[in-house]
Design an enzyme around this catalytic site. Structure first.
Site, PDB file in Angstrom:
ATOM      1  N   TYR A 143       8.412  32.159   2.700  1.00  0.00           N
ATOM      2  CA  TYR A 143       7.129  32.709   3.354  1.00  0.00           C
ATOM      3  C   TYR A 143       7.330  33.136   4.613  1.00  0.00           C
ATOM      4  O   TYR A 143       6.204  33.700   5.179  1.00  0.00           O
ATOM      5  CB  TYR A 143       5.958  31.480   2.770  1.00  0.00           C
ATOM      6  N   LYS A 187       0.701  -1.062  -0.178  1.00  0.00           N
ATOM      7  CA  LYS A 187       0.037   0.051  -0.131  1.00  0.00           C
ATOM      8  C   LYS A 187       0.825   1.295   0.028  1.00  0.00           C
ATOM      9  O   LYS A 187       1.852   1.271   0.290  1.00  0.00           O
ATOM     10  CB  LYS A 187      -1.056  -0.032   1.217  1.00  0.00           C
TER      11      LYS A 187
END
Length: 378
Positions: free
Chosen positions: A263, A41
């Site tokens: 930022y 997975k």
């Protein structure tokens, strides 16, 4: 020879030799008495599920486990001979596709079992199913009070019951013992109803090393294969690192004292600072750190500056005078242990690997010898 396209920006080096060694070590733990089910997975924990499936199939694995139908179909497309168990939900409208592709499904309630049965009857085919019990994790499964529903589900038309399983909460040995006993009560209820369960399984990577007496017919092993050793296991050297993630230095320049990076506007640099911009960001898997964490450049720590961006990030190379544009920077592995990385990011260790983005090229090698390259571009 590694193509420049593969390593021009950001890439993951997958050590297939280490993966195979981890697989063989896990198989040895099972002593030939239980089947090892590789868990693929999350794109095989970021390592590239189809390629990992092919590799482990060559090593003898025949049954794999995933979380979704989409993951199963991706593997089936390139490895049609493999058996694949979907451990999570497959919604009713998609069940016919799963059954036609001979995907093994999980029935975790009377409703899910009836939906699978109805789809199989509609196709005139048998659906292979593993029944899932909730023994204490409280996620998916028939509960301890649902044994009658468990048996009724197993007797529905056009279902072939290939297995019965649970997932341990792994809170304590006492609670795990209770979970094992609940699972066995389900097994006995099915047996009393004349239903033969081909495969009983409960243990994951942690359970594999913690409860050798509880391996039953199979163990579902994910983290161990990819180099994440269970905590407190006394022989971590038996579980080898598989993935190293790297990127390139795109630009280096000096930023004046008092300026903020990226930022972030809360951490102005305290002195003139030599800043390297790296060609990787949080979409590639690196945590969205703000002025914490580090990468390795020339084997030295380069602290993260500012807030990590989606596709880029900045680091301080003031103390690495030899750093230059085009140099590789190591983000995970290769000196940055997954335990340290996870603790700093406050991630689960498996998450650290799974977050590696699909656009990140995969360089497959056997202890340094390149054997294949996967680029997620055409």
């Amino acid at each position: 020879m590694i193509s420049f396209e593969a390593v021009s920006r950001c890439w993951a080096e997958i050590n297939i030799g280490a993966l195979i060694e981890n697989y063989k070590t896990a198989v040895s733990f099972l002593g030939g008495k239980s089947t090892l089910i590789p868990v693929l997975k999350a794109n095989a924990y970021g390592c590239g599920a189809p390629y990992i499936a092919h590799t482990l199939y060559k090593e003898g694995a025949r049954l794999f486990a995933v979380a979704s139908l989409e993951e199963a179909l991706e593997i089936k497309k390139t490895l049609p001979e493999a058996d694949i168990l979907v451990m999570g939900l497959v919604s009713a409208p998609l069940l016919s596709k799963a059954i036609e592709k001979e995907i093994i499904l999980t029935a975790f309630s009377g409703k899910s079992a009836m939906e699978i049965s109805a789809a199989a009857v509609g196709l005139g085919k048998k659906a292979r199913v593993h029944l899932k019990m909730d023994t204490g994790l409280h996620r998916l499964g028939f509960g301890r009070g649902d044994l009658e529903a468990l048996v009724k589900s197993a007797l529905l038309p056009n279902l072939t019951i290939d297995g019965l399983f649970t997932h341990l909460a792994l809170r304590s040995k006492k609670e795990d013992d209770i979970q094992f006993s609940i699972l066995l009560s389900g097994y006995e209820a099915l047996k009393s109803a004349g239903i033969h369960v081909k495969m009983l399984h409960a243990c994951d990577s942690i359970g594999m090393v913690r409860y050798p007496e509880r391996h039953y017919d199979a163990c579902r092993v994910g983290a161990w294969l990819y180099g994440v050793c269970p905590n407190r296991y006394p022989h971590p050297e038996q579980c080898r690192e598989v993935m190293v993630v790297k990127c390139r230095v795109a630009q280096i320049r000096t930023i004046e004292k008092g300026q903020c990076i990226g930022y972030d506007d809360d951490h102005p640099v305290e002195k003139d600072t030599r800043v390297a911009t790296l060609s990787a960001g949080y979409v590639d898997g690196f945590p969205r750190f703000n002025n914490k964490g580090y990468v390795l450049i020339s084997g030295k720590k380069a602290p993260v500056l500012g807030l990590v961006c989606m596709d880029q990030m900045m680091v301080d190379v003031s103390d690495i005078p030899e750093a230059k544009e085009g140099d590789p920077a190591t983000l995970l592995g290769g000196g940055i242990h997954v335990n340290e990385y996870a603790a700093l990011a406050q991630f689960n260790r498996n998450e650290c690997l799974c977050r590696t983005g699909r656009r990140v090229p995969k360089i497959y090698h056997k202890d340094g010898e390149i054997i294949d390259i996967l680029l997620d571009i055409e």
